[in-house]
Design an enzyme around this catalytic site. Structure first.
Site, PDB file in Angstrom:
ATOM      1  N   HIS A 413       0.817  -1.206   0.000  1.00 13.08           N
ATOM      2  CA  HIS A 413       0.000   0.000   0.000  1.00 13.08           C
ATOM      3  C   HIS A 413       0.855   1.262   0.000  1.00 13.08           C
ATOM      4  O   HIS A 413       0.655   2.196  -0.787  1.00 13.08           O
ATOM      5  CB  HIS A 413      -0.929  -0.041   1.219  1.00 13.08           C
ATOM      6  CG  HIS A 413      -1.782   1.158   1.331  1.00 13.08           C
ATOM      7  ND1 HIS A 413      -1.445   2.214   2.142  1.00 13.08           N
ATOM      8  CD2 HIS A 413      -2.925   1.504   0.703  1.00 13.08           C
ATOM      9  CE1 HIS A 413      -2.359   3.150   2.015  1.00 13.08           C
ATOM     10  NE2 HIS A 413      -3.278   2.737   1.160  1.00 13.08           N
ATOM     11  N   CYS A 759      -2.109  -3.248 -15.744  1.00 17.84           N
ATOM     12  CA  CYS A 759      -2.096  -2.157 -14.773  1.00 17.84           C
ATOM     13  C   CYS A 759      -1.476  -2.590 -13.462  1.00 17.84           C
ATOM     14  O   CYS A 759      -1.431  -1.824 -12.505  1.00 17.84           O
ATOM     15  CB  CYS A 759      -3.496  -1.603 -14.557  1.00 17.84           C
ATOM     16  SG  CYS A 759      -4.664  -2.835 -14.002  1.00 17.84           S
TER      17      CYS A 759
HETATM   18  C1  PEP Z   1      -3.375  -5.927  -9.580  1.00 18.65           C
HETATM   19  O1  PEP Z   1      -3.854  -6.851  -8.913  1.00 18.65           O
HETATM   20  O2  PEP Z   1      -2.354  -6.046 -10.280  1.00 18.65           O
HETATM   21  C2  PEP Z   1      -4.023  -4.604  -9.568  1.00 18.65           C
HETATM   22  C3  PEP Z   1      -3.639  -3.644 -10.393  1.00 18.65           C
HETATM   23  O3  PEP Z   1      -4.982  -4.408  -8.631  1.00 18.65           O
HETATM   24  P1  PEP Z   1      -4.667  -4.075  -7.086  1.00 18.65           P
HETATM   25  O4  PEP Z   1      -3.184  -3.936  -6.938  1.00 18.65           O
HETATM   26  O5  PEP Z   1      -5.411  -2.841  -6.807  1.00 18.65           O
HETATM   27  O6  PEP Z   1      -5.207  -5.312  -6.431  1.00 18.65           O
END
Ligand code: PEP
Ligand code: MG
Length: 810
Positions: A413, A759
């Protein structure tokens, strides 16, 4: 030396025609006296005799004479048949006898035989291009006479991969004329291993830098274990000893395969390489450098006290040639200095070392946070120090000049939020006894380097940035927005380069790097800002000193308690702050994805179910569907964007694992008056292996795009918690299981006309992105700070692809 088999010490650098390039180089090293693991070579003549006497040469000739190299299918079929011919043919008795004898000798009577590597060693005159020469196979952890013979045949057959046949056909090499040698080398079962640089790898200073860890060298080379770091001066004196905490190590399992095990507690913080061993290493390093006439990067191992050199290659990273500077190099991530490394007058003391998670160097006063109830302690420009940040700490993170945590990796985070806010950040500082929350005290003045991952005492003045570099202020006290990133001439790329965002405050920084859109708008941080103040409710949070502060409001609670309209409006206004300035660039808004444990402290969060494993629990689209008032509120906010004339919006569903989830979300979108794929782009994240495996069925449901969430895809494919430091060495986005899922998904989507994107954090890693571009991904979405680098890399990869194709006449 017989015609068929030669021991490595009888070979020299002139023997490429017999031993191939690899064999000749190894032989040369042995002749000069470097301690190379014992090996023998099955010569190129042995190969030649084999294909002649068994009639294979003729069969190969007949098969290839008919093949049109531009007919891909025919090429593969011919390759298959030829390779099967090799593996189905027995070695002649005399050759088998010689190979067996040499292998037994290599095994020195070891029961079951030694583990060996069987490596193809191309003969250079037949295979003039290094990239091509590297195509032949190598097999590791081979054991037993029969397996050695089998893999010898497999190495030989690797001369006939479709690519090799194609290449020779295009360059008019006769297939019958090519030859190959094979090196059979004992694998070292290292007690400790690592790498050695005969010069500082970036400054070129005359220092020997040695990194070493317990177990096999794979951990050090791949960067998954934290090695000790030693610096030795030109006088042979040990100048620095930086001992790392090593939690896991690579070992050879009983089946010969590499396994990762825990380091016994008493060895975790112990120094790995003794002074005597360092002296041996430094001496061999200097000899190797002298022999090759250039600084070398050497892989080494100790097995039962015996030193082995496994590999050496020139260092290519030295900036502007060699210099004789005096400053010692920084220790690598994961080390805590045992002897004060920077104790000379005027040199600030390094207090901590962790992972550099968000770049930038700032000086500020430390504030240690025990929990979110102390948020108000953090003033603008402070250095926020905590075990690990939680989403409810975001308001304080926005005020902080830098963030330092005990725990966490590159996708934790703190790392995600800090990168976005442009706040320098160091995570994972816990090493043995050292940890940020233990060593740093309220009010201390420190300088945080979010690139190197260091925290040093006091204020450090920075040297001006090199020309063309990205200058950052020496002391950055501005909160939140962070320094704007320079955006030099933007290279044009066919692959779109987008940005990940989660806070409207970061939109100007995002625009400064000129992205092609927003590939992921994480809405969790916006929802967390929907707090008691936003609703005009009495503040129910209390700091330790009894001060009231506003708690975030759980959206389900807000909706149930008559605040639905305010919630929808709040979402709409915050989305608009990003979507409007980004127009006409597309923004993909991801629907809510909170694990249940992250909202428990919010007002109304008491009702969150207690789950044993929230990562596998009630989160993502499954929750949005089950508690459909949540998804409907989000969709309604999106509808308001359309009503306000903003058409550059897409909706992205997180954690999809079944077609029915897409179907249901589509119905809900229609309920708010939006027709998916018509009024609005409609897509899903691929972050559960199931989604990648059934991608064809998901595409059947009607979607415009998929985006790889590699953070989750990696954790679910490998069963490795992305936030648990204990299993961090196993978390690997490059694991072939992860990359195969991605590659095959891109293939299906391309064929079906569905856009693909990424992403997850891997989208900010140029090496990972290179693979994606080769597989044909449509866009890549990176963190703001990584975007310029990723874009430049993509431009280079694309150019190379075009050139390769032009050269191959495709
Ligand atoms: C992922 O899981 O790669 C993602 C972009 O979502 P998060 O990191 O918000 O779970
Ligand atoms: Mg995810």
């Amino acid at each position: 030396m017989s015609r068929n088999v030669a021991w490595i010490h009888t070979i020299g650098k002139g023997d490429i025609a017999t031993a191939g390039g690899k064999g000749a180089n190894l032989g040369e090293m042995v002749q000069v006296g470097f301690p190379v693991p014992p090996a023998f070579v099955v010569t190129a003549q042995a190969y030649e005799d084999f294909i002649t006497h068994t009639g294979l040469a003729q069969q190969i000739h007949d098969l290839l004479a008919k093949v049109d190299p531009d007919n891909n299918r025919a090429l593969h079929e011919a390759s298959d048949r030829i390779r099967k011919l090799f593996t189905a043919t027995k070695l002649p008795d005399d050759l088998r006898g010689e190979v067996t004898k040499a292998y037994q000798s290599l095994s020195e009577g070891q029961e079951g035989g030694a583990f060996v590597a069987v490596r193809s060693s191309a003969t250079a005159e037949d295979l003039p291009e290094a990239s091509f020469a590297g195509q032949q196979d190598t097999f590791l952890n081979v054991r037993g006479e029969e397996d050695v013979q089998r893999n010898l045949l497999r190495c030989w057959s690797s001369l006939f991969t479709p690519r090799a046949i194609f290449y020779r056909a295009k360059h008019n090499f006769a297939h019958e004329g090519v030859r190959i040698a094979v090196v059979v080398q004992r694998m070292v079962d290292a007690d400790k291993a690592g790498v050695l640089f005969t010069r500082h790898p970036t400054t070129g200073e005359d220092l020997t830098i040695i990194e070493g860890a317990l177990g096999l060298g794979e951990g050090v080379v791949s960067g998954t274990v934290s090695p000790d770091n030693y610096v030795i001066g030109p006088d042979g004196k040990v100048r620095q000893v930086n001992v790392a905490t090593q939690d896991s190590m690579y070992v050879r399992g009983p089946d010969g395969k590499t396994a990762v095990i825990k380091v016994p507690p008493d060895k975790r913080d112990a120094r790995v390489v003794s002074d005597e061993e360092l002296a041996k290493l430094a001496k061999v390093g200097k000899q190797i450098e002298k022999h090759y006439g250039a600084p070398q990067d050497v892989e080494w191992a100790f097995e039962k006290g015996q030193l082995y050199i496994l590999q050496t290659r020139p260092i290519t990273t030295i900036r502007g040639g060699l210099s004789q500077g005096k400053a010692p190099p920084p220790a690598p991530p994961g080390t805590a200095p045992k002897e004060p490394a920077n104790s000379a007058p005027g040199n600030p003391r390094q207090l901590l070392k962790g992972l550099g998670a968000a770049p930038g160097i700032v000086t500020g006063k430390v504030v240690v946070l025990k929990d979110a109830e102390e948020l108000q302690k953090v003033q603008q420009g402070d250095v926020l120090v905590t075990v690990m940040t939680m989403p409810d700490m975001v308001p304080a993170m926005k005020r902080a000049a830098a963030i330092v945590t005990d725990e966490g990796g590159m996708t934790c985070h703190a790392a995600i939020v800090a990168r976005e806010l442009g706040v320098p950040c160091v995570v994972g500082t816990k090493r043995g006894e050292a940890a940020a929350t233990k060593l740093l005290k309220d009010g201390m003045l420190v300088t945080v380097d979010g690139e190197k991952g260091t925290v040093v005492e006091g204020e450090v003045k920075q040297k001006p940035a090199p020309r063309g570099g990205m200058a950052q202020p020496a002391t950055q006290t501005a909160p939140g927005a962070g320094p704007a990133l320079a955006s030099p001439a933007k290279p044009l790329t066919a692959t779109q380069v987008k940005v990940n965002l989660s806070m409207p405050e970061a939109v100007d920084r995002a625009l400064a790097v000129d992205p092609d859109g927003v590939g992921l708008l994480r809405i969790e941080h916006i929802v967390l800002a929907f707090d008691e103040d936003a609703l005009g409710l009495e503040r129910s949070g209390r700091t330790q000193g009894g001060e009231p502060y506003p708690r975030p409001v759980h959206p389900a609670w807000a909706i149930k308690n008559g605040h639905r309209e305010k919630y929808v409006k709040f979402l709409f206004e915050n989305f608009q702050r990003i979507v409007a300035p980004m127009a006409p660039r597309m923004v993909w808004i991801r629907t809510l994805d909170f694990p249940t444990d992250e909202m428990r402290k919010a007002r109304g969060g008491e009702d969150e179910p207690h789950e044993h494993n929230p990562m596998l629990g009630w989160r993502g689209v499954r929750r949005g569907i089950a508690q459909e008032e949540l998804l409907l509120a989000e969709f309604e906010a999106v509808k308001k964007l359309r009503d306000a004339g903003l058409r550059n919006v897409g909706v992205m569903l997180p954690l999809v694992q079944h077609p029915s989830e897409i179907r249901r979300a589509r119905d809900l979108l229609r309920q708010v008056g939006l027709e998916p794929q018509k009024d609005i782009q409609f897509g899903i994240m691929v972050e559960i292996p199931a989604a990648a495996v059934i991608i064809d069925l998901l595409v059947d449901e009607g979607i415009d795009f998929v985006s790889f969430g590699t953070n989750d895809l990696t954790q679910y494919t490998l069963a490795v918690d992305r936030n648990s430091p204990g299993v961090a060495p196993l978390y690997d986005e490059f694991h072939p299981a992860v990359t195969r899922l991605i590659e095959s998904t891109i293939k299906v989507c391309r064929a079906r006309g569905v856009e693909t994107s990424i992403c997850g954090q891997a989208g900010s890693d140029p090496k990972f992105v290179e693979k994606l571009v080769r597989w044909g991904i449509t866009s890549v979405s990176a963190n703001i700070d990584a975007l310029p680098r990723v874009r430049e890399h993509i431009a280079r990869v694309e150019q190379k692809l075009v050139l390769d194709r032009a050269r191959e006449g495709r």
